[in-house]
Design a protein around this motif. Structure first.
Motif, PDB file in Angstrom:
ATOM      1  N   TYR A  92       0.850  -1.178   0.000  1.00  0.00           N
ATOM      2  CA  TYR A  92       0.000   0.000   0.000  1.00  0.00           C
ATOM      3  C   TYR A  92       0.892   1.238   0.000  1.00  0.00           C
ATOM      4  N   VAL A  93       0.607   2.166  -0.907  1.00  0.00           N
ATOM      5  CA  VAL A  93       1.453   3.337  -1.102  1.00  0.00           C
ATOM      6  C   VAL A  93       0.698   4.587  -0.673  1.00  0.00           C
ATOM      7  N   ALA A  94       1.283   5.340   0.248  1.00  0.00           N
ATOM      8  CA  ALA A  94       0.706   6.618   0.666  1.00  0.00           C
ATOM      9  C   ALA A  94       1.347   7.710  -0.185  1.00  0.00           C
ATOM     10  N   SER A  95       0.603   8.233  -1.136  1.00  0.00           N
ATOM     11  CA  SER A  95       1.135   9.245  -2.048  1.00  0.00           C
ATOM     12  C   SER A  95       0.004  10.097  -2.592  1.00  0.00           C
ATOM     13  N   ARG A  96       0.281  11.406  -2.725  1.00  0.00           N
ATOM     14  CA  ARG A  96      -0.683  12.303  -3.355  1.00  0.00           C
ATOM     15  C   ARG A  96      -0.467  12.378  -4.863  1.00  0.00           C
ATOM     16  N   GLY A 110      -6.104   6.155  -0.615  1.00  0.00           N
ATOM     17  CA  GLY A 110      -6.843   7.379  -0.884  1.00  0.00           C
ATOM     18  C   GLY A 110      -6.302   8.563  -0.105  1.00  0.00           C
ATOM     19  N   PRO A 111      -6.835   9.756  -0.346  1.00  0.00           N
ATOM     20  CA  PRO A 111      -6.302  10.972   0.272  1.00  0.00           C
ATOM     21  C   PRO A 111      -6.521  11.045   1.786  1.00  0.00           C
ATOM     22  N   ASP A 112      -7.497  10.335   2.310  1.00  0.00           N
ATOM     23  CA  ASP A 112      -7.747  10.339   3.753  1.00  0.00           C
ATOM     24  C   ASP A 112      -6.909   9.233   4.390  1.00  0.00           C
ATOM     25  N   LEU A 113      -5.678   9.594   4.775  1.00  0.00           N
ATOM     26  CA  LEU A 113      -4.734   8.588   5.252  1.00  0.00           C
ATOM     27  C   LEU A 113      -5.230   7.910   6.523  1.00  0.00           C
ATOM     28  N   ALA A 114      -5.776   8.672   7.440  1.00  0.00           N
ATOM     29  CA  ALA A 114      -6.221   8.093   8.705  1.00  0.00           C
ATOM     30  C   ALA A 114      -7.269   7.007   8.473  1.00  0.00           C
ATOM     31  N   SER A 115      -8.250   7.296   7.620  1.00  0.00           N
ATOM     32  CA  SER A 115      -9.276   6.299   7.334  1.00  0.00           C
ATOM     33  C   SER A 115      -8.686   5.092   6.627  1.00  0.00           C
ATOM     34  N   ALA A 116      -7.755   5.340   5.703  1.00  0.00           N
ATOM     35  CA  ALA A 116      -7.139   4.242   4.959  1.00  0.00           C
ATOM     36  C   ALA A 116      -6.356   3.319   5.884  1.00  0.00           C
ATOM     37  N   VAL A 117      -5.603   3.901   6.837  1.00  0.00           N
ATOM     38  CA  VAL A 117      -4.822   3.077   7.768  1.00  0.00           C
ATOM     39  C   VAL A 117      -5.749   2.268   8.670  1.00  0.00           C
ATOM     40  N   VAL A 136       5.949   8.111   8.288  1.00  0.00           N
ATOM     41  CA  VAL A 136       6.093   7.767   9.702  1.00  0.00           C
ATOM     42  C   VAL A 136       5.752   8.949  10.594  1.00  0.00           C
ATOM     43  N   GLN A 137       6.209  10.131  10.216  1.00  0.00           N
ATOM     44  CA  GLN A 137       5.927  11.302  11.045  1.00  0.00           C
ATOM     45  C   GLN A 137       4.430  11.587  11.103  1.00  0.00           C
ATOM     46  N   THR A 138       3.728  11.330  10.014  1.00  0.00           N
ATOM     47  CA  THR A 138       2.276  11.479  10.036  1.00  0.00           C
ATOM     48  C   THR A 138       1.641  10.443  10.950  1.00  0.00           C
TER      49      THR A 138
END
Length: 213
Positions: A92-96, A110-117, A136-138
């Motif tokens: 899974y890739v976190a990228s805009r 998707g753009p909502d990282l918290a929901s995706a995680v 990681v910092q996020t």
């Protein structure tokens, strides 16, 4: 609910930039590959053991691009076991942006990282985040992690991106097992995210050392 594991290599001054190779993240950083001279059998064994049960990878864009270019070609190499594992897992890739997802099993979040995680927690048992400092910092800031495996190496660089950068939120962590030290001086600290935030006290009082509030 599954667990989100953060796996990091850092220096004593908690620089986590480009531990593996000079070209990993070279922008303004002259020490790429600082981990390699200190990586020994003990580190390798415990890194491998930490991957047991891993059933998904969560990566930032830069780390994903590096892994996607490297691991598919390493099945017959010295790290063939890790390559086989990584190649078989969902990634899974976190990228805009628009990452190249040709590495088998790759999906952009998707753009909502918290929901995706949170969805990944429901879908997998052990999701590992490797490197990926910006991501990681996020996760640290949003308390979207459960375990932190932090390898600390006995060098100080004075420059580079740090594990805990601006915006880190106060948090208690619990040491899950005794630290492991290698012959080169690298130390593994394995923490779990604890409840609450750090307390304060007075070292002059007799009840000091009662633990976090």
């Amino acid at each position: 609910m599954g667990l989100i594991h953060i796996d990091l290599f850092a220096t004593l001054d908690l620089v986590g930039q480009s531990p593996g190779e000079p070209d990993e993240d070279p922008d303004g950083f002259p020490f790429g590959g600082w981990q390699a001279p200190l990586f020994d059998e003990t580190v390798g064994q415990h890194v491998g053991a930490g991957m047991e049960g891993m059933d998904a990878l969560l990566l930032g864009r830069r780390t994903y691009d590096i892994f996607a270019a490297f691991w598919p070609n390493q099945v017959d190499g010295v790290d063939g076991g890790i390559a086989t594992l990584f190649n078989s897992l969902p990634k899974y890739v976190a990228s805009r942006g628009n990452p190249d997802l040709r590495w088998a099993g790759s999906t952009q979040l998707g753009p909502d990282l918290a929901s995706a995680v949170r969805e990944l927690r429901d879908r997998h048992e052990h999701v590992h985040v490797i490197g990926s400092l910006n991501l990681v910092q996020t996760l640290l800031r949003e308390r979207l992690f459960d375990r932190l495996d932090l390898w600390v190496f006995p060098i100080v660089l004075g420059v580079g991106k740090k594990v805990f950068d601006g915006g880190a939120m106060p948090a208690n962590l619990e040491l899950l097992e005794p630290p492991v030290a290698s012959a080169t001086g690298a130390v593994l600290l394995r923490y779990g995210l604890g409840a609450g935030t750090p307390g304060t006290g007075d070292m002059r009082r007799e009840d000091r050392g009662a633990g976090p509030s």
